[in-house]
Write a protein that holds these residues in place. Structure first.
Motif, PDB file in Angstrom:
ATOM      1  N   GLY A  56       0.935  -1.249  -0.059  1.00 10.90           N
ATOM      2  CA  GLY A  56      -0.051  -0.015  -0.040  1.00 10.90           C
ATOM      3  C   GLY A  56       0.852   1.234  -0.044  1.00 10.90           C
ATOM      4  N   PRO A  57       0.184   2.453   0.112  1.00 12.30           N
ATOM      5  CA  PRO A  57       1.001   3.674  -0.158  1.00 12.30           C
ATOM      6  C   PRO A  57       1.630   3.956   1.227  1.00 12.30           C
ATOM      7  CG  PRO A  57      -1.273   4.131  -0.105  1.00 12.30           C
ATOM      8  CD  PRO A  57      -1.439   2.458   0.048  1.00 12.30           C
ATOM      9  N   ALA A  58       1.442   3.779   2.260  1.00 10.97           N
ATOM     10  CA  ALA A  58       1.786   4.213   3.379  1.00 10.97           C
ATOM     11  C   ALA A  58       3.298   4.469   3.446  1.00 10.97           C
ATOM     12  CB  ALA A  58       1.442   3.328   4.656  1.00 10.97           C
ATOM     13  N   VAL A  59       4.090   3.188   3.154  1.00 13.75           N
ATOM     14  CA  VAL A  59       5.499   3.642   3.109  1.00 13.75           C
ATOM     15  C   VAL A  59       6.308   4.435   2.391  1.00 13.75           C
ATOM     16  CG1 VAL A  59       7.542   2.091   3.082  1.00 13.75           C
ATOM     17  CG2 VAL A  59       5.607   1.101   3.890  1.00 13.75           C
ATOM     18  N   MET A  60       5.865   4.401   1.077  1.00  7.83           N
ATOM     19  CA  MET A  60       6.608   5.290   0.088  1.00  7.83           C
ATOM     20  C   MET A  60       5.879   6.748  -0.050  1.00  7.83           C
ATOM     21  SD  MET A  60       7.007   2.783  -3.156  1.00  7.83           S
ATOM     22  CE  MET A  60       7.887   3.956  -4.168  1.00  7.83           C
ATOM     23  N   GLY A  61       4.745   6.653   0.198  1.00 11.87           N
ATOM     24  CA  GLY A  61       3.942   7.989   0.177  1.00 11.87           C
ATOM     25  C   GLY A  61       3.145   7.887  -1.013  1.00 11.87           C
ATOM     26  N   GLU A  62       1.779   8.450  -0.945  1.00 12.64           N
ATOM     27  CA  GLU A  62       0.602   8.182  -2.138  1.00 12.64           C
ATOM     28  C   GLU A  62       1.470   8.239  -3.497  1.00 12.64           C
ATOM     29  OE1 GLU A  62      -2.604   7.260  -1.219  1.00 12.64           O
ATOM     30  OE2 GLU A  62      -2.833   7.186  -3.430  1.00 12.64           O
ATOM     31  N   LEU A  63       1.847   9.476  -3.742  1.00 12.90           N
ATOM     32  CA  LEU A  63       2.058   9.715  -5.217  1.00 12.90           C
ATOM     33  C   LEU A  63       3.319   8.800  -5.599  1.00 12.90           C
ATOM     34  CD1 LEU A  63       1.578  13.543  -4.970  1.00 12.90           C
ATOM     35  CD2 LEU A  63       0.188  12.121  -5.738  1.00 12.90           C
ATOM     36  N   ALA A  64       4.291   8.825  -4.678  1.00 10.19           N
ATOM     37  CA  ALA A  64       5.461   8.145  -5.510  1.00 10.19           C
ATOM     38  C   ALA A  64       4.940   6.565  -5.416  1.00 10.19           C
ATOM     39  CB  ALA A  64       6.599   8.024  -4.484  1.00 10.19           C
ATOM     40  N   TRP A  65       4.144   6.215  -4.766  1.00  5.49           N
ATOM     41  CA  TRP A  65       3.717   4.737  -4.744  1.00  5.49           C
ATOM     42  C   TRP A  65       3.003   4.533  -6.064  1.00  5.49           C
ATOM     43  CZ3 TRP A  65      -1.487   3.023  -4.251  1.00  5.49           C
ATOM     44  CH2 TRP A  65      -1.638   1.464  -3.973  1.00  5.49           C
ATOM     45  N   GLN A  66       1.763   5.258  -6.351  1.00  6.36           N
ATOM     46  CA  GLN A  66       0.889   5.508  -7.328  1.00  6.36           C
ATOM     47  C   GLN A  66       1.779   5.343  -8.685  1.00  6.36           C
ATOM     48  OE1 GLN A  66      -1.965   8.514  -7.985  1.00  6.36           O
ATOM     49  NE2 GLN A  66      -2.785   8.112  -6.083  1.00  6.36           N
ATOM     50  N   ALA A  67       2.730   6.159  -8.650  1.00  2.27           N
ATOM     51  CA  ALA A  67       3.793   6.185  -9.837  1.00  2.27           C
ATOM     52  C   ALA A  67       4.314   4.810 -10.093  1.00  2.27           C
ATOM     53  CB  ALA A  67       4.696   7.524  -9.815  1.00  2.27           C
ATOM     54  N   LEU A  68       4.894   4.307  -9.235  1.00  2.00           N
ATOM     55  CA  LEU A  68       5.705   3.028  -9.359  1.00  2.00           C
ATOM     56  C   LEU A  68       4.623   1.965  -9.609  1.00  2.00           C
ATOM     57  CD1 LEU A  68       8.328   1.790  -9.041  1.00  2.00           C
ATOM     58  CD2 LEU A  68       7.907   1.274  -6.690  1.00  2.00           C
ATOM     59  N   VAL A  69       3.502   1.963  -8.986  1.00  2.00           N
ATOM     60  CA  VAL A  69       2.589   0.843  -9.399  1.00  2.00           C
ATOM     61  C   VAL A  69       2.331   1.125 -10.685  1.00  2.00           C
ATOM     62  CG1 VAL A  69       0.034   0.071  -9.032  1.00  2.00           C
ATOM     63  CG2 VAL A  69       1.507   0.584  -6.979  1.00  2.00           C
ATOM     64  N   GLN A  70       1.753   2.248 -11.309  1.00  4.82           N
ATOM     65  CA  GLN A  70       1.247   2.316 -12.548  1.00  4.82           C
ATOM     66  C   GLN A  70       2.364   2.102 -13.729  1.00  4.82           C
ATOM     67  OE1 GLN A  70      -1.108   5.879 -13.388  1.00  4.82           O
ATOM     68  NE2 GLN A  70      -1.946   5.578 -11.507  1.00  4.82           N
ATOM     69  N   ALA A  71       3.642   2.458 -13.282  1.00  3.34           N
ATOM     70  CA  ALA A  71       4.555   2.081 -14.052  1.00  3.34           C
ATOM     71  C   ALA A  71       4.875   0.674 -14.699  1.00  3.34           C
ATOM     72  CB  ALA A  71       6.160   2.621 -13.553  1.00  3.34           C
ATOM     73  N   HIS A  72       4.362  -0.174 -13.730  1.00  6.80           N
ATOM     74  CA  HIS A  72       4.307  -1.630 -14.016  1.00  6.80           C
ATOM     75  C   HIS A  72       3.642  -2.083 -15.180  1.00  6.80           C
ATOM     76  CE1 HIS A  72       6.607  -2.259 -10.106  1.00  6.80           C
ATOM     77  NE2 HIS A  72       6.827  -3.354 -10.563  1.00  6.80           N
ATOM     78  N   GLY A  73       2.821  -1.132 -15.687  1.00  9.47           N
ATOM     79  CA  GLY A  73       1.916  -1.566 -17.076  1.00  9.47           C
ATOM     80  C   GLY A  73       3.056  -1.742 -18.017  1.00  9.47           C
ATOM     81  N   GLU A  74       4.014  -0.836 -18.075  1.00 12.78           N
ATOM     82  CA  GLU A  74       4.945  -0.745 -19.282  1.00 12.78           C
ATOM     83  C   GLU A  74       6.073  -1.703 -18.842  1.00 12.78           C
ATOM     84  OE1 GLU A  74       3.144   1.821 -18.488  1.00 12.78           O
ATOM     85  OE2 GLU A  74       2.388   2.583 -20.512  1.00 12.78           O
ATOM     86  N   LEU A  75       6.607  -1.644 -17.572  1.00 11.97           N
ATOM     87  CA  LEU A  75       7.663  -2.623 -17.370  1.00 11.97           C
ATOM     88  C   LEU A  75       7.327  -4.125 -17.835  1.00 11.97           C
ATOM     89  CD1 LEU A  75       8.343  -0.959 -14.049  1.00 11.97           C
ATOM     90  CD2 LEU A  75       9.896  -1.049 -15.898  1.00 11.97           C
ATOM     91  N   MET A  76       5.994  -4.440 -17.426  1.00 11.97           N
ATOM     92  CA  MET A  76       5.365  -5.854 -17.794  1.00 11.97           C
ATOM     93  C   MET A  76       5.227  -6.072 -19.206  1.00 11.97           C
ATOM     94  SD  MET A  76       2.953  -6.623 -14.737  1.00 11.97           S
ATOM     95  CE  MET A  76       1.743  -5.468 -15.019  1.00 11.97           C
ATOM     96  N   SER A  77       4.994  -5.130 -19.933  1.00  8.75           N
ATOM     97  CA  SER A  77       4.710  -5.335 -21.408  1.00  8.75           C
ATOM     98  C   SER A  77       5.766  -5.468 -22.050  1.00  8.75           C
ATOM     99  CB  SER A  77       3.616  -4.390 -22.030  1.00  8.75           C
ATOM    100  OG  SER A  77       4.309  -3.148 -21.847  1.00  8.75           O
ATOM    101  N   SER A  78       6.903  -4.463 -21.622  1.00 10.85           N
ATOM    102  CA  SER A  78       7.948  -4.676 -22.309  1.00 10.85           C
ATOM    103  C   SER A  78       8.948  -5.723 -22.297  1.00 10.85           C
ATOM    104  CB  SER A  78       8.957  -3.316 -22.111  1.00 10.85           C
ATOM    105  OG  SER A  78       9.265  -3.171 -20.650  1.00 10.85           O
ATOM    106  N   ALA A  79       8.677  -6.547 -20.796  1.00  8.74           N
ATOM    107  CA  ALA A  79       9.618  -7.584 -20.549  1.00  8.74           C
ATOM    108  C   ALA A  79       8.947  -8.817 -21.344  1.00  8.74           C
ATOM    109  CB  ALA A  79       9.231  -8.167 -19.043  1.00  8.74           C
TER     110      ALA A  79
END
Ligand code: LLP
Length: 854
Positions: free
Chosen positions: A98-121
């Protein structure tokens, strides 16, 4: 650089397609960097994950996302590659944490980045497995987000920018590693080593950043349409593919409504001058749109007309603002305070009106109400919504204003709230009510082509229409011109014998006549002989049953010499001398009057006669102001306020008004026009009593520019029948000229000399405005071809000129033709109407001879 969007990476066949495309680039010797989006739907699913408060729900989301990737792997018959396994595990961990550790926005960015990280892999595994060794590259190692002023934490993390300058070291590093790479769109890394997102249009922008960093040979954006079009094809099916654009034009088109490219993705490429290509994944054979540095060898043209809806206007009125120091600063301060970005601005002495674009602003009614409340302290505020901004885009807009009169005339019925012309000379915008846009746009697009402002004749710039590319057979192929195939050889022989020459093709005259004879509502058709008085044409039309409309004793005599006694004649003169009427009455012609003077002064000539009264309905229409024959400024027709006087005079001389006549102008392509005139004349006739027939004139246009729609004769007939049903007691007459003969005639000339001057190339012909004055007089556009080289590609942009001592002696500007040689036979098309009849002996050059072919 090849970028593929979400739908292009979502299925096995799409990946097979990518493999083919990349392999073809490899075969050309290029090293390829592929940039991919997330699989369609995955970014939304990731956003959904981010929105869940509950850990289990987040996990379930992550599970569903993993499932999608496993399914695609299954179709590809691949084991789970390690790179993808790591990503899936990381996503699961983030969902749990969840967002608590990283902070809401940084966590959101990292989670959403996974779409491209996965498709490219996944893509790296598939391509490598299909014999195209592909290295996976982490975009975050290459793209550093820039820290910009005015950024808050949200924009820094979710809508970041990268300053991409060519980085030769990176290029060398990659070159040492391999030939084909795959990386992610949409993501970068900031100075604190956090994963950040690039915001809307992020994947295209990533491709551009990489293009700039590596100074790529080109960036290819692979999508589901062939490129940018002259208008939104969903609104305007006749919109044409734009094959070449410069960065600024493309940026302007993207910012004013086109969705194909995000406007952000062009600026990184400008400085390193990397071209960007938009291509259709399903139709790779289509050329697409190439966007690059400014091109000099093209004539100024409107390139596109775009529309943005949902625009809100804020009008601010204050008597005190005139020359008041700081007024605008105060006003704009309020917009800044409310976080609203202003797009267009119009200002007057006591009013400033600005527009707010919904794509740049969060325009909810609360935000606007709060703004209006604060502004009310300094001025009177009015909010106007919903509006739409219609924008014409093209380099050198100010040099094209003279071509826009027909387009501007279209706005006279519509409320225009604001007009704005961009200071970079690239656009002209009209803000109107939103509900008029859908019907207005196709019409404006057609008018722009008709006016020669959207120069679709330049096939190097304007490709096929959307309808031609994607329509299901609805596209109507333009009628093949008789001179292009069947008669070409004969015309070359005529040209070799002597030029200049007019050649008329009688089968075309007959074909046009037969089209008009399908107008069931019309009782009598007359040919307006002023368009072309060649006796063979007069005879052909008499055979088709046409009567003849003449405007001078000369024309009456020409008709009487050529055709049988029985054909009906009209005499429709204007400011004719007394003796012309005397002569006309000595023939069988039906005579019309359009002024009081003849009855006032030559009553004896008309005593006891039946005449036609030509009225002015208060407006004119037509392809050029010089051919509009109605309304103020035109010398034709009796003004309606003089109607009663005219009728009294007629009575006094025993003259009967048997017909009413109106002709508003020439070259009209709107099928509704004649029914309007018909209705107006009919209701006037009801007042007069003695009228038996209504003559609604000629003016039927033929398309001249490529892409212009022909007059819909069936629709015209339907409209006329509607009026006829209401007024069955009047006969209906028409008197077309151009429609019958324009396409039947061509002018042949020969190439004399060529010259380069400044940036222009001139192609000299042995005749010009002396034979065909229409281009000089009306800026009329006639197709021009080099008949001797019809099959050669157009490579040179020519100004086609004649030998007459006038700068206006230009038959066609900016025509793309094959490189010509002295003696080539050049053909000027659509010269059958108002060609030879308007020729002159000016400069005592030989007049063009006329030949008729069956
Ligand atoms: N009836 C009257 C009363 C007219 O004045 C005219 C054309 C016509 C019929 C036939 O109009 P049409 O169907 O051809 O458009 N020289 C110009 C056109 C001038 C037309 C003058 N009156 C041009 O080349 O475009």
């Amino acid at each position: 650089m090849m970028k593929f969007g979400g739908t292009s990476v979502a299925t096995l066949p799409r990946w097979q397609n990518i493999r083919e495309l990349v392999a073809s680039r490899r075969a050309e010797g290029a090293r390829v960097l592929i940039v991919v989006s997330a699989l369609t739907g995955i970014t939304d699913a990731l956003k959904q994950l981010c929105a869940e408060d509950d850990q289990d729900k987040r996990r379930a989301c992550a599970e569903g996302i993993a499932q999608r990737h496993h399914e695609l792997l299954g179709h590809m018959q691949l084991e789970l590659p390690e790179t993808l396994g790591e990503r899936l595990a990381e996503l699961e961990r983030l969902a749990a944490e969840g967002p608590a550790v990283m902070g809401e926005l940084a966590w959101q960015a990292l989670v959403q980045a996974h779409g491209e990280l996965m498709s490219s892999a996944l893509g790296a595994a598939f391509l490598t497995h299909s014999d195209l060794p592909t290295r996976w590259l982490d975009a975050r190692d290459c793209l550093d987000a820039a820290a910009l002023p005015n950024q808050n934490e949200r924009t820094r993390l979710l809508s970041a920018m990268v300053e991409a300058k060519p980085d030769p070291a990176l290029a060398t590093r990659l070159a040492a590693l391999g030939e084909v790479f795959i990386t992610q769109g949409f993501i970068a890394r900031d100075a604190d080593e956090r994963t950040v997102l690039l915001g809307r249009g992020g994947s295209d922008t990533s491709a551009s950043y990489f293009g700039a960093l590596l100074k790529a040979a080109r960036v290819e954006i692979w999508t589901d349409v062939a490129g940018m079009f002259t208008a939104n094809p969903r609104q305007v099916p006749g919109a044409r593919l734009l094959q070449k654009l410069d960065y600024e034009e493309a940026q302007e088109i993207a910012s004013t409504g086109a969705k194909v490219l995000h406007p952000r993705c062009l600026s990184p490429l400008r400085e390193p001058r990397v071209p960007l290509l938009v291509k259709d994944t399903n139709r790779p054979e289509l050329d697409g749109t190439v966007i690059g540095p400014q091109l000099s060898e093209y004539a100024p043209s409107v390139k596109a007309i775009s529309a943005r809806k949902g625009i809100t206007l804020v009008s601010m009125e204050s008597v005190g603002m005139w020359q008041q120091v700081g007024f605008l600063a105060d006003v704009f301060g309020e917009f800044k305070k409310h976080g609203l970005s202003v797009d267009l601005i119009g200002s007057a002495e006591t009013n400033v009106t600005v527009s707010l674009d919904p794509t740049e602003n969060l325009l909810d009614s609360d935000a606007i109400a709060a703004l209006a409340g604060d502004l009310a302290r300094v001025c009177r505020v009015k909010v106007i919504a919903p509006c739409a901004a219609i924008t014409l885009v093209g380099r050198g807009m100010r040099s094209m204003l003279h071509l826009l009169s027909s387009v501007l005339a279209e706005f006279d019925q519509i409320r225009v709230h604001l007009i704005s012309q961009s200071s970079n000379n690239l656009n002209l915008t009209f803000v109107v009510d939103e509900d008029v846009v859908d019907s207005l746009l196709p019409h404006l697009h057609e008018l722009l082509i008709g006016a020669g402002a959207l120069r679709t004749d330049d096939s190097a710039l304007f490709g096929p229409s959307w309808q031609n590319l994607y329509g299901r057979g609805e596209a109507v192929a333009p009628a093949a011109a008789w001179w292009r195939e069947a008669e070409r050889q004969r015309l070359l022989e005529f040209g070799a014998q002597a030029t200049p020459r007019y050649v008329y093709h009688l089968p075309t005259v007959r074909a046009q006549a037969r089209k008009l004879k399908t107008l069931g509502a019309v009782d009598r058709l007359h040919y307006a002989v002023k368009a072309n008085t060649h006796p063979a044409i007069l005879r052909a039309l008499a055979e088709e049953g046409f009567g003849f409309e003449c405007v001078s004793p000369g024309e009456l005599k020409a008709v009487q010499a050529a055709v049988p006694e029985s054909a009906p004649l009209l005499f429709t003169s204007n400011f004719a001398p007394r003796e012309d009427f005397v002569y006309a009455f000595s023939t069988r012609a039906t005579v019309s009057l359009d002024a009081l003077y003849p009855l006032e002064h030559w009553g004896d000539v008309f005593r006891g006669r039946e005449i036609v009264l030509r009225v002015d309905l208060g407006r004119g229409l037509g392809h050029h102001e010089k051919v509009r024959t109605g309304g103020s400024g035109s010398k034709f027709g009796l003004p309606l306020e003089q109607l009663d006087t005219f009728l009294r005079l007629a009575d006094a001389h025993g003259v009967t008004v048997r017909g009413l006549h109106a002709h508003l102008g020439s070259g009209i392509l709107d099928d509704g026009h004649w029914a309007e005139v018909y209705g107006q004349l009919a209701s006037l006739a009801e007042r007069i009593g003695s009228v038996a027939f209504l003559d609604i004139g000629g003016g039927l246009g033929v398309p001249s520019h490529p892409g212009e729609a022909p007059l819909d004769v069936a629709a015209l007939d339907r409209r006329l029948r509607e009026v006829k049903a209401a007024y069955p007691h009047y006969q209906l007459w028409m008197e077309p000229g151009r429609y019958l003969v324009a396409d039947a005639g061509v002018l042949l000339a020969r190439v004399t000399q060529q010259k380069s001057k400044d940036t222009l190339r001139y192609l000299g012909l042995d005749t010009g405005m002396n034979s065909l004055i229409r281009p000089a007089l009306y800026d009329a556009w006639h197709e021009i071809v080099n008949l001797s080289r019809l099959d050669e590609p157009g490579t040179t942009l020519y100004q086609v000129v004649g030998p007459i001592c006038e700068s206006g002696d230009v038959l066609g500007s900016d025509r793309r033709l094959p490189e010509a040689r002295e003696g080539d036979v050049v053909l000027v098309a659509q010269a059958g109407a108002y060609g030879k009849v308007m020729a002159s002996p000016y400069n005592l050059r030989d007049e063009a001879l006329e030949i008729v072919i069956e």
